[in-house]
Design an enzyme around this catalytic site. Structure first.
Site, PDB file in Angstrom:
ATOM      1  N   CYS A 137      -0.257  -9.096   0.266  1.00  0.00           N
ATOM      2  CA  CYS A 137      -0.953  -9.465  -0.969  1.00  0.00           C
ATOM      3  C   CYS A 137      -2.474  -9.393  -0.850  1.00  0.00           C
ATOM      4  CB  CYS A 137      -0.535 -10.878  -1.400  1.00  0.00           C
ATOM      5  SG  CYS A 137       1.091 -10.951  -2.178  1.00  0.00           S
ATOM      6  N   ARG A 146       4.104  -7.039   8.034  1.00  0.00           N
ATOM      7  CA  ARG A 146       3.469  -6.026   7.183  1.00  0.00           C
ATOM      8  C   ARG A 146       1.952  -6.189   7.156  1.00  0.00           C
ATOM      9  NH1 ARG A 146       6.436  -6.843   1.591  1.00  0.00           N
ATOM     10  NH2 ARG A 146       6.366  -8.985   2.366  1.00  0.00           N
ATOM     11  N   VAL A 174      10.287 -11.831  -1.359  1.00  0.00           N
ATOM     12  CA  VAL A 174      10.132 -12.283  -2.741  1.00  0.00           C
ATOM     13  C   VAL A 174      11.464 -12.289  -3.469  1.00  0.00           C
ATOM     14  CG1 VAL A 174       9.073 -11.751  -4.975  1.00  0.00           C
ATOM     15  CG2 VAL A 174       7.741 -11.499  -2.869  1.00  0.00           C
TER      16      VAL A 174
END
Length: 438
Positions: free
Chosen positions: A265, A336, A21
């Site tokens: 997310c 992840r 990000v």
């Protein structure tokens, strides 16, 4: 105004956290001529960026080599900036409660180096209220400054989709918020420099925080519904993908499909939302049940694989199982919260040690995060069972014929588990394989 000073090069902007990000945001602002300081605690990552290597593959090595971002692991460099963006990960603990360690650590570092007149914007996913209740006190304590007097705060949830070359930072509408009208206008103006499609201001920070956790919770719930359908249709001997293809001919179909839900997310954000709801006395009726379904899919795929191996006449403990893919999604090196790990762990419970192939994943990350030693594709041959878990382009390019070449030459039944529904049913029926797809 700070916005004007940033544009004129009189003040600098900093990014705290240079992962999937933060790094693209830093590069985007640098392209617009701003002085950008990119800070990360990971010195090895900083050295890669300085040497022109993009380990995230989000912008590419060539772009990193040309960028003017000042990459650093020296926190005192943050004192040179007035507009700070915090983009560190926010995972969950093993009990599914928020792990705020990274965002707390980033706030402490930034607080130690915060100067008067600064604006701090958090992009990390948090539950509604976290920025004001957790982050502001840390910034004030570490800096000795007063929020609202000496510095301002805002929140703008990240919406970057790692590995997606279509939906990029520049063409995704960005939610922006500030602690007051003045800070909101400054934050909106700054982000409008890089967000080509524009920003969407909301009335307060808590609302912006809620937008992020809700948009991903919505996706999680819809995928959970499709996963539940897949498990039912499996018992009914109905192909889920054919049902979905038919359903999607209607104008108001949502287009979701079953699959493994991992990553930073969708598999995490719902827990942030339900955590805060529980603190307020509300127990989630839908969101947590969706998480239960999605968190079970890795085991379901592994159990089905073993069942199919037995059906094929194999002795699973003696079978060679090859898993194609480890990252949480296709064409992305991000491992992840990969739910492929759930498949591996479940197979381990059956005494099966699969070989894992992933041309995108870092060998170091695979070993450190999951204890997996990655195997080259050519070393995955002579398999009894192949599980196509991630739809990397390299695996798609193999086609069904290429997949068939991975199997051994014995007469024993060969099993193909198509988690992503890559292959057509007609092809699978003619393949001579014992197959199953989610």
């Amino acid at each position: 105004m700070l916005y004007e000073e940033l544009k004129a090069g009189k003040q600098a902007l900093s990014l705290v956290g240079l992962g999937y990000v933060g790094m693209p945001i830093a590069v985007a602002f640098a392209k617009k001529g701003l002085n950008v300081i990119g800070f990360d605690l990971n010195k090895s990552k900083i050295e890669l960026y300085k040497s022109g290597v993009d380990p995230t593959k989000e912008v590419g090595d060539e772009t990193i080599q040309k960028t003017t971002v000042q990459f650093t692991a020296d926190e005192t460099m943050l004192q040179k900036a007035k507009f700070h963006i915090v983009a560190v990960p926010t995972p969950v603990n093993t009990d599914h409660t928020p792990d705020l360690t990274p965002v707390i650590g980033a706030s402490e570092i930034l607080g130690r180096n915060l100067t008067k007149g600064s604006i701090v914007v958090y992009e990390s996913t948090v539950y509604p209220g976290c920025t004001e209740d957790v982050c502001i006190p840390i910034l004030e304590k570490q800096s000795g400054l007063k929020c609202g007097v000496d510095f301002k705060i805002g929140y703008s949830p990240e919406r970057i989709n790692p590995g997606d070359k279509v939906h990029r930072l520049e063409n995704i509408h960005k939610i922006v918020s500030g602690m007051d009208q003045e800070s909101l206008e400054e934050i909106k103006n700054v982000y409008d420099l890089v967000i080509e499609v524009g920003t969407h201001p909301v009335s307060n920070i808590r609302t912006a925080e809620a937008v992020k956790v809700v948009e991903n919770s919505q996706r999680d719930i819809n995928i959970a519904f499709m996963n539940e359908l897949a498990m039912v249709f499996d018992r009914m001997d109905i192909d889920t993908n054919e049902v979905v293809d038919g359903m999607n001919t209607k104008w108001n179909a949502l287009g979701f499909r079953p699959g493994l839900v991992g990553g930073h997310c969708i598999g995490v954000d719902p827990y942030y939302f339900t955590y805060e709801a529980e603190k307020l006395g509300y127990h989630s009726q839908i969101i947590l049940n969706g998480r239960i379904v999605n968190d079970s899919m890795g085991k379901y795929v592994a159990d089905t694989s073993v069942r199919k191996m037995i059906e094929a006449g194999q002795a699973p403990k003696k079978s060679k199982v090859a898993i194609l893919g480890l990252t949480f999604k296709e064409n992305c090196p991000d491992t992840r919260n990969s739910k492929v790990d759930d498949i591996i762990k479940r197979l381990n419970e059956y005494g099966i040690e699969p070989v894992v192939v992933d041309p995108w994943a870092s060998e170091r990350d695979a070993k450190n995060e999951y204890g997996v030693t990655l195997t080259k594709l050519e070393d995955a041959k002579d398999a009894d069972c192949v599980i196509v878990a991630v739809a990397h382009n390299e695996f798609k390019a193999l086609g069904l014929e290429g997949i068939k070449r991975l199997f051994n030459r014995s007469d024993c039944g060969k099993v193909l588990i198509d988690v992503k529904g890559l292959y057509k049913v007609d092809e699978l029926k003619k393949s001579g394989l014992l197959w199953w797809r989610l």
